[in-house]
Design a protein around this motif. Structure first.
Motif, short mmCIF file in Angstrom:
data_model
loop_
_atom_site.label_atom_id
_atom_site.label_comp_id
_atom_site.label_asym_id
_atom_site.label_seq_id
_atom_site.Cartn_x
_atom_site.Cartn_y
_atom_site.Cartn_z
N ASP B 81 7.72 55.61 0.40
CA ASP B 81 7.85 55.13 1.78
C ASP B 81 8.94 55.87 2.53
O ASP B 81 8.89 56.00 3.74
N GLY B 84 7.22 58.74 3.87
CA GLY B 84 6.37 58.31 4.99
C GLY B 84 7.15 58.07 6.27
O GLY B 84 6.62 58.23 7.36
N ARG B 85 8.44 57.71 6.16
CA ARG B 85 9.25 57.44 7.34
C ARG B 85 9.34 58.64 8.27
O ARG B 85 9.46 58.50 9.46
N ASN B 100 -0.63 55.09 -2.31
CA ASN B 100 0.50 54.29 -1.79
C ASN B 100 -0.01 52.99 -1.16
O ASN B 100 0.57 51.92 -1.33
N SER B 104 1.39 49.65 -2.93
CA SER B 104 2.46 48.90 -2.26
C SER B 104 2.12 47.41 -2.06
O SER B 104 2.97 46.57 -2.31
N TYR C 147 4.00 45.39 7.26
CA TYR C 147 3.38 46.00 6.10
C TYR C 147 4.14 45.63 4.83
O TYR C 147 5.26 45.19 4.89
N LEU C 151 5.08 50.56 1.62
CA LEU C 151 4.08 51.38 2.30
C LEU C 151 4.78 52.38 3.22
O LEU C 151 5.62 51.98 4.02
N GLY C 152 4.43 53.64 3.06
CA GLY C 152 5.10 54.68 3.86
C GLY C 152 4.49 54.80 5.24
O GLY C 152 3.41 55.31 5.39
N VAL C 153 5.16 54.29 6.25
CA VAL C 153 4.66 54.43 7.61
C VAL C 153 5.76 54.97 8.51
O VAL C 153 6.94 54.73 8.29
N LEU C 154 5.32 55.70 9.51
CA LEU C 154 6.24 56.24 10.50
C LEU C 154 6.53 55.12 11.49
O LEU C 154 5.60 54.54 12.05
N ARG C 155 7.81 54.78 11.68
CA ARG C 155 8.10 53.68 12.60
C ARG C 155 8.19 54.19 14.03
O ARG C 155 8.72 55.24 14.30
N PRO C 157 9.47 54.43 17.84
CA PRO C 157 10.85 54.33 18.34
C PRO C 157 11.16 53.04 19.09
O PRO C 157 12.31 52.78 19.41
N VAL C 158 10.14 52.22 19.38
CA VAL C 158 10.44 50.94 20.05
C VAL C 158 10.61 49.79 19.06
O VAL C 158 10.86 48.66 19.45
#
Lengths: 123, 150, 333
Positions: B81, B84-85, B100, B104, C147, C151-155, C157-158
């Protein structure tokens, strides 16, 4: 030289597919699940027209590792089995072709959940 | 300060959209390209390795499976993760992202037991991929049969 | 003696005796380092699930505030509060350990101010001591609203960061020595400006904050300059600047006085983007910074508003917009 170019092609094509996904995310704010499904269906339909296999022949892992390659493998398996066994094959072929990947994901998911704990994130 | 237009309920969404900080498109795309490309290149490395012993097709399947396994372990260690960021689609779209997405929720819902937690929630995020993928593969195969392409 | 005008109530005998705070590790590395009564090194708090950890934080906060005020559990007439989890389980389960009456409240991140309003009303109806408590936990809220953690997610900016922590206040109908006093309160109404993006809660809540603050000023013929500060709950940086614009449109300039609890919780490099969110923001900031500023005499009179976004994952998936609510109290020395 031959082997090196294989890696370069995989890197460029794989990177390009991911970048395309990122562009779609940037402009539409679609969530993860939706992006995965869109690429999967795109790969599946392209395979239906026989296009995606050609991309895999060219770029190797660059086209087979992205999730669109998964969709393509499903369709490829279904088409191959349908050709051999008719309508019965159309239903079994797809999953049979991808059974390894799915099983490994499930089993490793199970094992990891036994062995690890989720962690709080610092950032 | 907003002076030109009065903010109303009707134009509020547009007003907010203009005020919102935007994601840095170029930075996101750059990292998606680098990370996505790298994962695929590593996959290619496994294909090259496995094709010493197996047929091309088996080598490809095994390479993908290896990536799935590696991503599952990285998820367990809480590393995936972090990638992923910043990588966004670069780590979501490769098969490792699928892994993933399976691992997860399994990890997260373990506290609810192995049956209703791990078992039922494992495909919370990745379920749509399997469901849609299998459905479309059957549809495409049936259409091809009807059209007599096969 | 209680009377009201518009949506604003007046309280004559609602005093804040003291406050108690527990914060998670990330919060204690933020701008409020060292200001909490208890800072956790590990947000599991010795439990085996995050939900149990959150529950234990509530139990600990209730015990903590009772001890800090030198009373015993028996003296407390009622406990009011809530958290962000479904069926407000953390608060309700923690209340098992007490013998006081319990009202479970939920207004998302406005819960703490809601509990102050309900508590003050109860004191005006004759109760002696009530505890108001609210809190949230990053890891439990993340699972419920977004999530799985890994779990790898792009956050975007808001986005904001759900704060981990619990804050409790002891309200009393009598005051022994110069207590902080809750004098007025405006009950918010639900406002929905049609924001759909669940990441952008600041934008969804800002119109409701504007609505309640303006209502308060109209009901009391108040002057914004009488207040040392105007606190909002968890609008975040974007939500704050929207609120400043909306208030300017109503003829009030609050840019110099506005402080957002969520946005003031973390440093820029802690990567929370818009700042903190969650029921913990108001509860932590009120019971640490605000009370101590009153004690030091830096504040005479402030407005303290809690903002809440009232959606659930189900409503978001079904394509509904985000309704929001803001409750406000006037706090005096």
């Amino acid at each position: 030289m031959e082997t090196l170019s294989v890696f370069v092609k995989a890197f460029l094509v794989g990177g390009a597919i991911c970048t395309l996904g990122q562009i779609i995310i940037n402009f539409t704010h679609l969530t993860n699940g939706k992006i995965l499904v869109i690429f999967l269906i795109a790969g599946a339909i392209l395979e239906g027209f026989g296009v995606y296999s050609k991309l895999i022949d060219f770029a190797g892992a660059g086209a087979s590792v992205p999730i669109s390659g998964f969709g393509s493998a499903l369709v490829k398996g279904a088409l191959k089995a349908a050709k051999e066994k008719g309508i019965y094959g159309a239903f079994t072929g797809g999953l049979a072709a991808c059974a390894t990947g799915i099983s490994i994901a499930i089993v490793s998911g199970y094992l990891v959940s036994v062995l690890f704990r989720p962690r709080t994130k610092a950032k | 300060m907003q002076t030109e237009h009065k903010i109303t309920k009707q134009n509020y969404k547009d007003y907010v959209f203009n005020k919102m900080p935007k994601s840095s498109h170029w930075k996101n795309m750059f990292w998606a390209f680098i990370v996505g490309g790298t994962i695929c290149a590593i996959g290619q490395g496994f294909i090259e390795l496995y094709s010493i012993w197996f047929s091309d097709q088996d080598a490809s399947i095994l390479a993908s499976s290896t990536l799935v396994l590696i991503a599952a372990i990285m998820t367990g260690f809480g590393v995936y993760d972090q990638i992923g960021r910043f990588a966004g689609a670069g780590s979501t779209i490769p098969i490792t992202g699928f892994s993933n997405a399976v691992v997860s929720p399994a990890l997260e819902f373990r506290t609810e037991g192995y049956i209703y937690g791990v078992g039922a929630k494992m495909f919370l995020v990745a379920g749509p991929v399997i469901v849609n993928g299998v459905t479309i593969s059957v549809i495409v195969a049936l259409i091809c049969m009807v059209l007599g392409v096969l | 003696m209680m009377y009201y005008k518009g949506r604003t109530l007046n309280f004559s005998n609602s005093y804040v005796v003291d406050g108690y705070t527990i914060a998670g590790p990330k919060e204690n590395h933020g701008k409020f380092k060292g200001m909490f009564d208890l800072a956790l090194d590990d947000d599991m708090f010795g439990q085996n699930t995050f939900e149990r950890a959150e529950r234990k934080m509530f139990e600990h906060a209730i015990d903590g505030i009772v001890g800090k005020c030198n009373c015993v559990h028996k003296e407390v007439d009622a406990i009011l509060g809530g958290d962000l989890l479904n069926q407000i389980v953390s608060m309700s389960f923690a209340a098992r350990k007490t013998h006081a009456g319990f009202l479970g409240l939920y207004n998302a991140c406005a819960t703490f101010v809601e509990s102050l309003i309900v508590g003050s009303s109860m004191l005006n109806s004759g109760l002696g001591k009530v505890i108001c408590v609210a809190g949230s936990h990053f890891s439990t809220a993340e699972r419920q609203y977004r999530y799985p953690l890994e779990l790898g997610v792009l956050r975007s900016p808001v986005t904001q960061w759900t704060a981990t922590g619990v804050g409790a206040s002891m309200l009393s109908s009598t005051c022994e020595h110069n207590c902080v006093k809750i004098t007025k309160a405006t009950i918010g109404r639900v406002v929905d400006f049609g924001i759909m993006d669940v990441n952008n809660m600041g934008a969804a809540m800002a119109p409701s904050a504007c609505d309640t603050i303006c209502q308060f000023l109209r009901d009391t013929d108040g002057d914004i300059n009488d207040y040392d500060a105007i606190y909002t709950g968890d609008l975040g940086k974007l939500g704050m600047s929207i609120l400043v614009d909306l208030m300017a449109q109503e003829g009030y300039d609050i840019s110099a006085k506005l402080v957002d609890c969520g946005a003031s919780l973390f440093w820029e490099e802690q990567k929370t983007y818009q700042g903190g969110s969650g029921a913990a923001c108001t509860a932590l900031v009120f019971n640490s910074k605000i009370l101590s500023k009153f004690r030091r005499g830096e504040y005479k009179k402030i407005l303290f508003a809690g903002t809440g976004a009232l959606m659930s994952p189900t409503t978001s998936f079904q394509g509904d917009s985000i309704p929001a609510i803001t409750h406000l109290v006037e706090v005096c020395n």
